[in-house]
Design an enzyme around this catalytic site. Sequence first.
Site, PDB file in Angstrom:
ATOM      1  N   ILE A  18      16.886  -7.448  25.850  1.00 14.08           N
ATOM      2  CA  ILE A  18      17.190  -6.026  26.093  1.00 14.08           C
ATOM      3  C   ILE A  18      16.464  -5.153  25.080  1.00 14.08           C
ATOM      4  N   ASP A  39      13.371  -7.998  13.495  1.00  8.93           N
ATOM      5  CA  ASP A  39      13.831  -9.147  14.280  1.00  8.93           C
ATOM      6  C   ASP A  39      13.571 -10.426  13.487  1.00  8.93           C
ATOM      7  N   THR A  42      14.618 -15.599  16.086  1.00 10.08           N
ATOM      8  CA  THR A  42      15.347 -16.839  16.361  1.00 10.08           C
ATOM      9  C   THR A  42      14.759 -17.430  17.639  1.00 10.08           C
ATOM     10  N   ASP A  65      15.703 -10.215   8.618  1.00  5.90           N
ATOM     11  CA  ASP A  65      17.072 -10.528   9.041  1.00  5.90           C
ATOM     12  C   ASP A  65      17.990  -9.336   8.768  1.00  5.90           C
ATOM     13  N   ALA A  88      20.414  -6.823  17.717  1.00  5.46           N
ATOM     14  CA  ALA A  88      20.287  -8.196  17.188  1.00  5.46           C
ATOM     15  C   ALA A  88      21.619  -8.928  17.266  1.00  5.46           C
ATOM     16  N   THR A 138      29.298  -5.673  24.485  1.00  5.20           N
ATOM     17  CA  THR A 138      29.454  -6.324  25.784  1.00  5.20           C
ATOM     18  C   THR A 138      30.828  -6.049  26.383  1.00  5.20           C
ATOM     19  N   ASP A 139      30.903  -6.157  27.710  1.00  7.14           N
ATOM     20  CA  ASP A 139      32.210  -6.038  28.378  1.00  7.14           C
ATOM     21  C   ASP A 139      33.082  -7.266  28.125  1.00  7.14           C
ATOM     22  N   GLU A 140      32.477  -8.339  27.569  1.00 10.64           N
ATOM     23  CA  GLU A 140      33.254  -9.572  27.380  1.00 10.64           C
ATOM     24  C   GLU A 140      34.338  -9.410  26.327  1.00 10.64           C
ATOM     25  N   TYR A 164      31.656 -16.120  21.300  1.00 10.88           N
ATOM     26  CA  TYR A 164      30.699 -15.011  21.408  1.00 10.88           C
ATOM     27  C   TYR A 164      31.441 -13.683  21.547  1.00 10.88           C
ATOM     28  N   LYS A 168      31.591 -10.418  18.970  1.00 11.24           N
ATOM     29  CA  LYS A 168      31.171  -9.052  19.342  1.00 11.24           C
ATOM     30  C   LYS A 168      32.351  -8.080  19.169  1.00 11.24           C
ATOM     31  N   LYS A 203      19.854 -17.901  30.568  1.00 15.92           N
ATOM     32  CA  LYS A 203      20.841 -17.102  31.304  1.00 15.92           C
ATOM     33  C   LYS A 203      20.677 -17.340  32.803  1.00 15.92           C
ATOM     34  N   ARG A 228      30.535 -11.387  38.120  1.00 16.63           N
ATOM     35  CA  ARG A 228      29.936 -10.572  37.064  1.00 16.63           C
ATOM     36  C   ARG A 228      29.443  -9.275  37.718  1.00 16.63           C
ATOM     37  N   ASN A 263      28.869 -15.700  41.276  1.00 17.84           N
ATOM     38  CA  ASN A 263      27.659 -16.421  40.871  1.00 17.84           C
ATOM     39  C   ASN A 263      26.975 -17.041  42.092  1.00 17.84           C
TER      40      ASN A 263
HETATM   41  P1  NAD Z   1      18.729 -11.989  23.093  1.00 15.06           P
HETATM   42  O1  NAD Z   1      19.459 -13.245  22.703  1.00 15.06           O
HETATM   43  O2  NAD Z   1      17.723 -12.033  24.177  1.00 15.06           O
HETATM   44  O3  NAD Z   1      17.986 -11.384  21.811  1.00 15.06           O
HETATM   45  C1  NAD Z   1      18.582 -11.293  20.554  1.00 15.06           C
HETATM   46  C2  NAD Z   1      17.495 -10.898  19.546  1.00 15.06           C
HETATM   47  O4  NAD Z   1      18.112 -10.734  18.256  1.00 15.06           O
HETATM   48  C3  NAD Z   1      16.381 -11.940  19.389  1.00 15.06           C
HETATM   49  O5  NAD Z   1      15.124 -11.315  19.390  1.00 15.06           O
HETATM   50  C4  NAD Z   1      16.679 -12.556  18.028  1.00 15.06           C
HETATM   51  O6  NAD Z   1      15.517 -13.056  17.376  1.00 15.06           O
HETATM   52  C5  NAD Z   1      17.297 -11.382  17.290  1.00 15.06           C
HETATM   53  N1  NAD Z   1      18.154 -11.799  16.174  1.00 15.06           N
HETATM   54  C6  NAD Z   1      19.132 -12.739  16.195  1.00 15.06           C
HETATM   55  N2  NAD Z   1      19.691 -12.846  14.979  1.00 15.06           N
HETATM   56  C7  NAD Z   1      19.073 -11.944  14.183  1.00 15.06           C
HETATM   57  C8  NAD Z   1      19.218 -11.565  12.802  1.00 15.06           C
HETATM   58  N3  NAD Z   1      20.117 -12.160  12.022  1.00 15.06           N
HETATM   59  N4  NAD Z   1      18.426 -10.582  12.323  1.00 15.06           N
HETATM   60  C9  NAD Z   1      17.503  -9.973  13.108  1.00 15.06           C
HETATM   61  N5  NAD Z   1      17.312 -10.309  14.414  1.00 15.06           N
HETATM   62  C10 NAD Z   1      18.087 -11.272  14.932  1.00 15.06           C
HETATM   63  O7  NAD Z   1      19.871 -10.935  23.391  1.00 15.06           O
HETATM   64  P2  NAD Z   1      19.931  -9.818  24.530  1.00 15.06           P
HETATM   65  O8  NAD Z   1      20.356 -10.435  25.798  1.00 15.06           O
HETATM   66  O9  NAD Z   1      18.716  -9.002  24.474  1.00 15.06           O
HETATM   67  O10 NAD Z   1      21.178  -8.969  23.993  1.00 15.06           O
HETATM   68  C11 NAD Z   1      20.981  -7.869  23.107  1.00 15.06           C
HETATM   69  C12 NAD Z   1      22.335  -7.291  22.736  1.00 15.06           C
HETATM   70  O11 NAD Z   1      23.016  -6.877  23.916  1.00 15.06           O
HETATM   71  C13 NAD Z   1      23.263  -8.290  22.029  1.00 15.06           C
HETATM   72  O12 NAD Z   1      23.929  -7.618  20.998  1.00 15.06           O
HETATM   73  C14 NAD Z   1      24.225  -8.724  23.119  1.00 15.06           C
HETATM   74  O13 NAD Z   1      25.470  -9.073  22.580  1.00 15.06           O
HETATM   75  C15 NAD Z   1      24.307  -7.467  23.966  1.00 15.06           C
HETATM   76  N6  NAD Z   1      24.612  -7.695  25.389  1.00 15.06           N
HETATM   77  C16 NAD Z   1      23.804  -8.478  26.157  1.00 15.06           C
HETATM   78  C17 NAD Z   1      24.103  -8.656  27.509  1.00 15.06           C
HETATM   79  C18 NAD Z   1      23.213  -9.473  28.420  1.00 15.06           C
HETATM   80  O14 NAD Z   1      23.517  -9.583  29.616  1.00 15.06           O
HETATM   81  N7  NAD Z   1      22.115 -10.031  27.955  1.00 15.06           N
HETATM   82  C19 NAD Z   1      25.227  -8.056  28.070  1.00 15.06           C
HETATM   83  C20 NAD Z   1      26.047  -7.277  27.235  1.00 15.06           C
HETATM   84  C21 NAD Z   1      25.720  -7.091  25.909  1.00 15.06           C
HETATM   85  P1  TYD Z   2      25.398 -16.094  31.725  1.00 14.23           P
HETATM   86  O1  TYD Z   2      24.067 -15.672  32.283  1.00 14.23           O
HETATM   87  O2  TYD Z   2      25.411 -17.187  30.708  1.00 14.23           O
HETATM   88  O3  TYD Z   2      26.144 -14.796  31.216  1.00 14.23           O
HETATM   89  P2  TYD Z   2      27.706 -14.606  30.734  1.00 14.23           P
HETATM   90  O4  TYD Z   2      28.268 -15.922  30.386  1.00 14.23           O
HETATM   91  O5  TYD Z   2      27.520 -13.728  29.540  1.00 14.23           O
HETATM   92  O6  TYD Z   2      28.407 -13.931  31.867  1.00 14.23           O
HETATM   93  O7  TYD Z   2      26.280 -16.573  32.932  1.00 14.23           O
HETATM   94  C1  TYD Z   2      26.546 -15.735  34.041  1.00 14.23           C
HETATM   95  C2  TYD Z   2      27.503 -16.470  34.943  1.00 14.23           C
HETATM   96  O8  TYD Z   2      26.820 -17.607  35.487  1.00 14.23           O
HETATM   97  C3  TYD Z   2      28.709 -17.038  34.204  1.00 14.23           C
HETATM   98  O9  TYD Z   2      29.855 -16.923  35.065  1.00 14.23           O
HETATM   99  C4  TYD Z   2      28.377 -18.479  33.963  1.00 14.23           C
HETATM  100  C5  TYD Z   2      27.505 -18.834  35.157  1.00 14.23           C
HETATM  101  N1  TYD Z   2      26.452 -19.844  34.915  1.00 14.23           N
HETATM  102  C6  TYD Z   2      26.334 -20.930  35.781  1.00 14.23           C
HETATM  103  O10 TYD Z   2      27.101 -21.081  36.757  1.00 14.23           O
HETATM  104  N2  TYD Z   2      25.328 -21.834  35.557  1.00 14.23           N
HETATM  105  C7  TYD Z   2      24.488 -21.729  34.496  1.00 14.23           C
HETATM  106  O11 TYD Z   2      23.602 -22.604  34.314  1.00 14.23           O
HETATM  107  C8  TYD Z   2      24.619 -20.590  33.617  1.00 14.23           C
HETATM  108  C9  TYD Z   2      23.704 -20.429  32.430  1.00 14.23           C
HETATM  109  C10 TYD Z   2      25.627 -19.669  33.873  1.00 14.23           C
END
Ligand code: NAD
Ligand code: TYD
Length: 357
Positions: A18, A39, A42, A65, A88, A138-140, A164, A168, A203, A228, A263
């Site tokens: 994101i 960044d 990781t 970091d 991050a 996150t909504d989680e 997780y 958060k 994901k 979701r 899903n």
């Molecule tokens: P991601 O896992 O793709 O990326 C995380 C980034 O943070 C990576 O580039 C990693 O190198 C960096 N990072 C990790 N630890 C670090 C540290 N200690 N210092 C500096 N950088 C560090 O995550 P994403 O999916 O892009 O999510 C971004 C944010 O949005 C997160 O805070 C996550 O909780 C939140 N979020 C994500 C989703 C989703 O669907 N992906 C949904 C709701 C909220």
């Molecule tokens: P995910 O993309 O890991 O996001 P989150 O757990 O944050 O919602 O998973 C989305 C949904 O898909 C979740 O209900 C778990 C399910 N899932 C599978 O069924 N198979 C998979 O291999 C993965 C990664 C997720």
Amino acid sequence: MNTYAPQRLLVTGGAGFIGANFVHHWLAHHPDSRVVVLDALTYAGNRASLAAAEARPEFCFIHGDISDTAGVERLLREENIDTIVHFAAESHVDRSIAGPDAFIETNVLGTHSLLKAARAVWLQEGAVRPHRFHHVSTDEVYGSLGRDDPPFSETTPYAPNSPYAASKAASDHLVRAYHHTYGLATTISNCSNNYGPYQFPEKLIPLCLINLLDDKPLPIYGDGLNVRDWLHVEDHCRGIELILEGGQPGQTYNIGGGAERTNLEVVHALCAIMDERYPANAPHTQRIEFVRDRPGHDLRYAIDETKLRRELGYAPGRHFEDGLRETVEWYLAQEDWWRPILSGEYRDWVGQHYGAA
Ligand code: NAD
Ligand code: TYD
């Protein structure tokens, strides 16, 4: 409505999914802003996701970091940062179940380190005013909904279920406390599941798409009926932009995609697109395999985004199936981006995780 014009941004986690999309969105709409990415690179961070920004003089990448408080303070001073957009994090629920420690370190302690640095430079030294600290969450944090429950609003009590989500939730509370106690100008957004370009293939959507391309099974946890609310990453970035520019310090805003799907519905929609693209392999649904459920798997997430709509004029711009089609096209065209990820750490994780299923 509050008005604020971020000029010099520090984007933490900008090499992640994101964060990278946000950097591209921001530079496209605010070409005069300074954007510094911090960044740690990781397993989930990928500088290649920022390639289009790297050539621009307004952009700068720092490998570092968020837990390095003194280093972040220096960066805030040297770059005269007025706005932190904090992405991050450790972000994958399954990894938090396998090993929660990194989630506490980065999401809780790392966020606290960032807050301390922002407070020191912006409030105690008074070097930069006005300022903004936006925390992406996150909504989680709200836990799980029953099938017929109303969606999460900003006043839904926190009830995080996975390590997780708990990490958060803790970071959200710290951000809130820094506003309430010290007057740091914070905002928080809690959003639903994102999808779109540059998403790491652990994901659901990119994992299944790449498995289809590589003739592998589609692992569906449990009965596949977990729900979701899918948010296109570009809509998420617009939501954050609206909050940065018009949000009220101290406030929280939910961002959703208005696209609740099980899903199985998501995977069927993906397979339908692939059937059109590769009819010789149809039906792609034959690759679905039901595997052992995720422990503590939340049944349903759904977002009520009335506050963001009403106060800041937000509306999701993409219909889910259109956004999914665009996402498929992006991954098909960007094999050079995702293919290298499949070796090394990712292969080990997938092997261990699904090997145990
Ligand atoms: P991601 O896992 O793709 O990326 C995380 C980034 O943070 C990576 O580039 C990693 O190198 C960096 N990072 C990790 N630890 C670090 C540290 N200690 N210092 C500096 N950088 C560090 O995550 P994403 O999916 O892009 O999510 C971004 C944010 O949005 C997160 O805070 C996550 O909780 C939140 N979020 C994500 C989703 C989703 O669907 N992906 C949904 C709701 C909220
Ligand atoms: P995910 O993309 O890991 O996001 P989150 O757990 O944050 O919602 O998973 C989305 C949904 O898909 C979740 O209900 C778990 C399910 N899932 C599978 O069924 N198979 C998979 O291999 C993965 C990664 C997720």
